[in-house]
Design an enzyme around this catalytic site. Structure first.
Site, PDB file in Angstrom:
ATOM      1  N   GLY A   1       0.807  -1.040   0.170  1.00 20.69           N
ATOM      2  CA  GLY A   1       0.075  -0.113   0.112  1.00 20.69           C
ATOM      3  C   GLY A   1       0.701   1.422   0.000  1.00 20.69           C
ATOM      4  O   GLY A   1       1.346   1.673  -1.217  1.00 20.69           O
TER       5      GLY A   1
ATOM      6  N   GLU B   1      -4.693   9.067  -0.361  1.00 21.33           N
ATOM      7  CA  GLU B   1      -3.834  10.130  -1.035  1.00 21.33           C
ATOM      8  C   GLU B   1      -2.630  10.225   0.031  1.00 21.33           C
ATOM      9  O   GLU B   1      -2.200  11.195   0.296  1.00 21.33           O
ATOM     10  CB  GLU B   1      -4.563  11.292  -1.237  1.00 21.33           C
ATOM     11  CG  GLU B   1      -5.300  11.443  -2.433  1.00 21.33           C
ATOM     12  CD  GLU B   1      -4.692  11.118  -3.726  1.00 21.33           C
ATOM     13  OE1 GLU B   1      -3.508  11.329  -4.064  1.00 21.33           O
ATOM     14  OE2 GLU B   1      -5.680  10.845  -4.751  1.00 21.33           O
TER      15      GLU B   1
ATOM     16  N   THR C   1      -1.437   8.276   3.670  1.00 14.35           N
ATOM     17  CA  THR C   1      -2.059   8.030   5.086  1.00 14.35           C
ATOM     18  C   THR C   1      -1.218   9.285   5.677  1.00 14.35           C
ATOM     19  O   THR C   1      -0.542   9.924   5.212  1.00 14.35           O
ATOM     20  CB  THR C   1      -1.661   6.803   5.742  1.00 14.35           C
ATOM     21  OG1 THR C   1      -0.178   6.667   5.889  1.00 14.35           O
ATOM     22  CG2 THR C   1      -2.022   5.508   5.186  1.00 14.35           C
TER      23      THR C   1
HETATM   24  C1  LIG Z   1     -12.058   2.928   0.178  1.00 12.89           C
HETATM   25  C2  LIG Z   1     -10.778   3.111  -0.491  1.00 12.89           C
HETATM   26  C3  LIG Z   1     -10.362   3.470  -1.678  1.00 12.89           C
HETATM   27  C4  LIG Z   1      -9.074   3.127  -2.378  1.00 12.89           C
HETATM   28  N1  LIG Z   1      -8.945   3.654  -3.743  1.00 12.89           N
HETATM   29  C5  LIG Z   1      -7.780   3.349  -4.215  1.00 12.89           C
HETATM   30  C6  LIG Z   1      -7.686   3.542  -5.747  1.00 12.89           C
HETATM   31  O1  LIG Z   1      -8.575   3.821  -6.350  1.00 12.89           O
HETATM   32  N2  LIG Z   1      -6.562   3.038  -6.178  1.00 12.89           N
HETATM   33  C7  LIG Z   1      -5.383   2.564  -5.214  1.00 12.89           C
HETATM   34  O2  LIG Z   1      -4.469   2.461  -5.890  1.00 12.89           O
HETATM   35  N3  LIG Z   1      -5.631   2.731  -3.910  1.00 12.89           N
HETATM   36  C8  LIG Z   1      -6.647   2.667  -3.380  1.00 12.89           C
HETATM   37  N4  LIG Z   1      -6.970   2.756  -2.118  1.00 12.89           N
HETATM   38  C9  LIG Z   1      -5.956   2.369  -1.342  1.00 12.89           C
HETATM   39  C10 LIG Z   1      -5.190   3.477  -0.343  1.00 12.89           C
HETATM   40  O3  LIG Z   1      -4.397   4.037  -1.067  1.00 12.89           O
HETATM   41  C11 LIG Z   1      -4.365   2.476   0.601  1.00 12.89           C
HETATM   42  O4  LIG Z   1      -5.245   2.095   1.503  1.00 12.89           O
HETATM   43  C12 LIG Z   1      -3.331   3.559   1.434  1.00 12.89           C
HETATM   44  O5  LIG Z   1      -2.280   3.846   0.438  1.00 12.89           O
HETATM   45  C13 LIG Z   1      -2.744   2.756   2.331  1.00 12.89           C
HETATM   46  O6  LIG Z   1      -2.299   1.602   2.157  1.00 12.89           O
HETATM   47  P1  LIG Z   1      -2.691   0.372   3.064  1.00 12.89           P
HETATM   48  O7  LIG Z   1      -3.968   0.176   3.065  1.00 12.89           O
HETATM   49  O8  LIG Z   1      -1.777  -0.903   2.319  1.00 12.89           O
HETATM   50  O9  LIG Z   1      -1.886   0.362   4.430  1.00 12.89           O
HETATM   51  P2  LIG Z   1      -0.277   0.362   5.008  1.00 12.89           P
HETATM   52  O10 LIG Z   1       0.318   0.864   3.909  1.00 12.89           O
HETATM   53  O11 LIG Z   1      -0.212  -1.348   5.062  1.00 12.89           O
HETATM   54  O12 LIG Z   1      -0.321   1.048   6.204  1.00 12.89           O
HETATM   55  C14 LIG Z   1      -0.791   0.476   7.526  1.00 12.89           C
HETATM   56  C15 LIG Z   1      -0.698   1.532   8.402  1.00 12.89           C
HETATM   57  O13 LIG Z   1       0.946   1.716   8.707  1.00 12.89           O
HETATM   58  C16 LIG Z   1       1.296   3.041   8.559  1.00 12.89           C
HETATM   59  N5  LIG Z   1       2.561   3.208   7.858  1.00 12.89           N
HETATM   60  C17 LIG Z   1       3.022   2.717   6.583  1.00 12.89           C
HETATM   61  N6  LIG Z   1       4.370   3.107   6.521  1.00 12.89           N
HETATM   62  C18 LIG Z   1       4.631   3.852   7.458  1.00 12.89           C
HETATM   63  C19 LIG Z   1       6.033   4.567   7.457  1.00 12.89           C
HETATM   64  N7  LIG Z   1       6.943   4.761   6.905  1.00 12.89           N
HETATM   65  N8  LIG Z   1       5.900   5.454   8.799  1.00 12.89           N
HETATM   66  C20 LIG Z   1       4.930   5.348   9.634  1.00 12.89           C
HETATM   67  N9  LIG Z   1       3.889   4.706   9.484  1.00 12.89           N
HETATM   68  C21 LIG Z   1       3.549   3.921   8.210  1.00 12.89           C
HETATM   69  C22 LIG Z   1       0.249   3.629   7.650  1.00 12.89           C
HETATM   70  O14 LIG Z   1       0.188   4.991   8.039  1.00 12.89           O
HETATM   71  C23 LIG Z   1      -0.987   2.959   8.436  1.00 12.89           C
HETATM   72  O15 LIG Z   1      -1.301   3.561   9.493  1.00 12.89           O
HETATM   73  C24 LIG Z   1      -8.218   2.885  -1.476  1.00 12.89           C
HETATM   74  C25 LIG Z   1      -8.268   2.758  -0.151  1.00 12.89           C
HETATM   75  C26 LIG Z   1      -9.748   2.699   0.282  1.00 12.89           C
HETATM   76  C27 LIG Z   1      -9.908   2.568   1.711  1.00 12.89           C
END
Ligand SMILES: Cc1cc2nc3c(=O)[nH]c(=O)nc-3n(C[C@H](O)[C@H](O)[C@H](O)COP(=O)(O)OP(=O)(O)OC[C@H]3O[C@@H](n4cnc5c(N)ncnc54)[C@H](O)[C@@H]3O)c2cc1C
Length: 378
Positions: free
Chosen positions: A129, A359, A361
């Site tokens: 993600g 966009e 987190t």
């Molecule tokens: C309803 C919805 C629609 C979406 N639509 C799209 C879309 O159209 N296209 C698309 O590509 N994606 C889409 N997304 C995905 C969204 O962009 C991702 O969920 C987001 O980028 C976070 O990735 P993840 O969920 O894998 O969380 P992770 O990256 O696994 O993060 C989990 C937690 O760890 C934290 N974390 C991660 N890295 C770090 C760091 N370096 N330092 C500190 N904390 C960190 C994060 O902040 C978060 O709190 C959508 C998500 C949702 C919920």
């Protein structure tokens, strides 16, 4: 500078009136049925808003980032799920099509600008993600074709889009060797499935799998291995527009609460007459105005310099943060009615949690800000 132009006032009024007449009356039904109304999107698109950020030569409106922010926030203050699908339909993915060949622009971008086609962008994967360079989807050259294997998840519009821009590793030995492919709907080997989520019920979200999905050579968008640049070039604009989406939710909650406290009575007076209520609403208004002022600044700054990443990250994080705070307080002011679908505040505040996720987190945006702060110390 801190006021909307006459033309922007007109955009705001047109979308506000349209949303009140067409979207609000159907909002609860869309939420209940959990679907994005493509039909209503096309009706909205006929007003010309999806093309607002695109050149006139493509049938667009030659407008600025703030123009797009205005229509996005106006839809979000009524139905955030519809607003997000609408902004994705013609947003980041479509902007990336600007890097395409004339044939790609003619086939995909022009109809998107005209509101005839709906786009989607697939970056996120089950195991990647925030760390986009960790993606596992692979595209391998086979003769003149590309063959894609892998999966994308949480993809907005994935089930209903006419095409999906898919990011894939094109050289697994290099972390940043990511390329973008245009995958039209119904391409054999690509399967989409709806995901059951607890927010944005009125938007479409998909899990997409690629099983030996074969694409012609001209499906590659932009340079081979150059996908990250296409993405980062448009990232900051996406963050500002998303901030406007968060702001719209907050404004919708605020307006709903302000009206409610003037109607509801307790202990012989209106809820509005308790000083606690007045201070809460004054504080909410202060946060709203600061967020909107920053959105205006960020829109201007990112337009002048698309690399203005710190401004874009501050803008997105602040709008997301205050939208959660305002939604929580607004809901509280409605008491038990804040939990009922009868009032829009309940519905809007349900959608606010995702503000901190999209966009980048909260932490990913703080990371951008911190990197700039610490640069001269390293
Ligand atoms: C309803 C919805 C629609 C979406 N639509 C799209 C879309 O159209 N296209 C698309 O590509 N994606 C889409 N997304 C995905 C969204 O962009 C991702 O969920 C987001 O980028 C976070 O990735 P993840 O969920 O894998 O969380 P992770 O990256 O696994 O993060 C989990 C937690 O760890 C934290 N974390 C991660 N890295 C770090 C760091 N370096 N330092 C500190 N904390 C960190 C994060 O902040 C978060 O709190 C959508 C998500 C949702 C919920």
């Amino acid at each position: 500078m801190w006021h909307l132009t006459e033309e922007q006032e007109m955009i705001q009024k047109t979308v506000r009136d349209w949303a009140a007449a067409k979207l609000a009356p159907q909002a609860e039904r869309f939420e209940h049925e959990k679907h994005f109304s493509v039909e209503l999107y096309k009706e909205f698109a006929a007003l010309g808003f999806p093309g607002i950020r695109y050149p006139e030569a493509l049938g667009g409106g030659d407008g600025g980032i703030l123009d797009m922010c205005i229509w996005v926030k106006e839809l979000a203050r009524v139905l955030p799920g519809f607003a997000i699908s609408a902004s994705v339909a013609c947003g980041l993915g479509a902007k990336m099509l600007g890097y395409g060949t004339e044939a790609q622009k003619e086939r995909f971008l022009k109809p998107t600008v005209e509101g005839e086609m709906i786009g989607a962008f697939g970056l996120t994967e089950p195991n990647a993600g925030s760390d986009a360079t960790n993606l596992e989807t692979r595209a391998v050259r086979d003769g003149d074709d590309w063959v894609i294997n892998g999966a994308k998840t949480f993809i907005t519009n994935g089930n209903i889009a006419d095409y999906i821009l898919v990011s894939a590793k094109t050289d697994p030995s290099t972390k940043n060797a990511i390329s973008i492919f245009i995958v039209p709907k119904d391409t054999p080997g690509m399967t989409t499935a709806p995901i059951d989520k607890n927010c944005w019920f009125s938007s479409d979200t998909a899990l997409i799998t690629f099983d030996n999905c074969r694409l012609p050579a001209d499906a590659l968008l932009g340079p081979l291995h150059g996908g990250l640049k296409l993405l980062t070039d448009n990232l900051n604009e996406g963050r500002v527009t998303y901030a406007a989406h968060c702001y719209g939710i907050a404004e919708g909650c605020f307006d709903g609460a302000l009206e409610y406290v003037h109607q509801r009575t307790a202990f012989g007076q209106r809820i509005a007459d308790f000083q606690n209520t007045q201070f809460k609403l004054a504080e909410m208004k202060m946060k709203l105005d600061l967020a909107w002022t920053y959105i205006m600044r960020a829109a201007a700054e990112v337009e002048a310099n698309p690399d203005a990443n710190v401004t874009a990250s501050i803008c997105k994080n602040y709008a997301a943060q205050i939208s959660e705070e305002i939604a929580r307080e607004a809901r509280h002011l409605l008491g038990g009615y804040g939990c009922m679908n009868e009032y829009a505040v309940g519905r809007l505040s349900r959608d606010v949690f995702v503000a901190e996720v999209g966009e980048g987190t909260r932490e990913i945006n703080y990371r951008v800000i911190w990197k700039a702060l610490t640069r001269k110390h390293t």
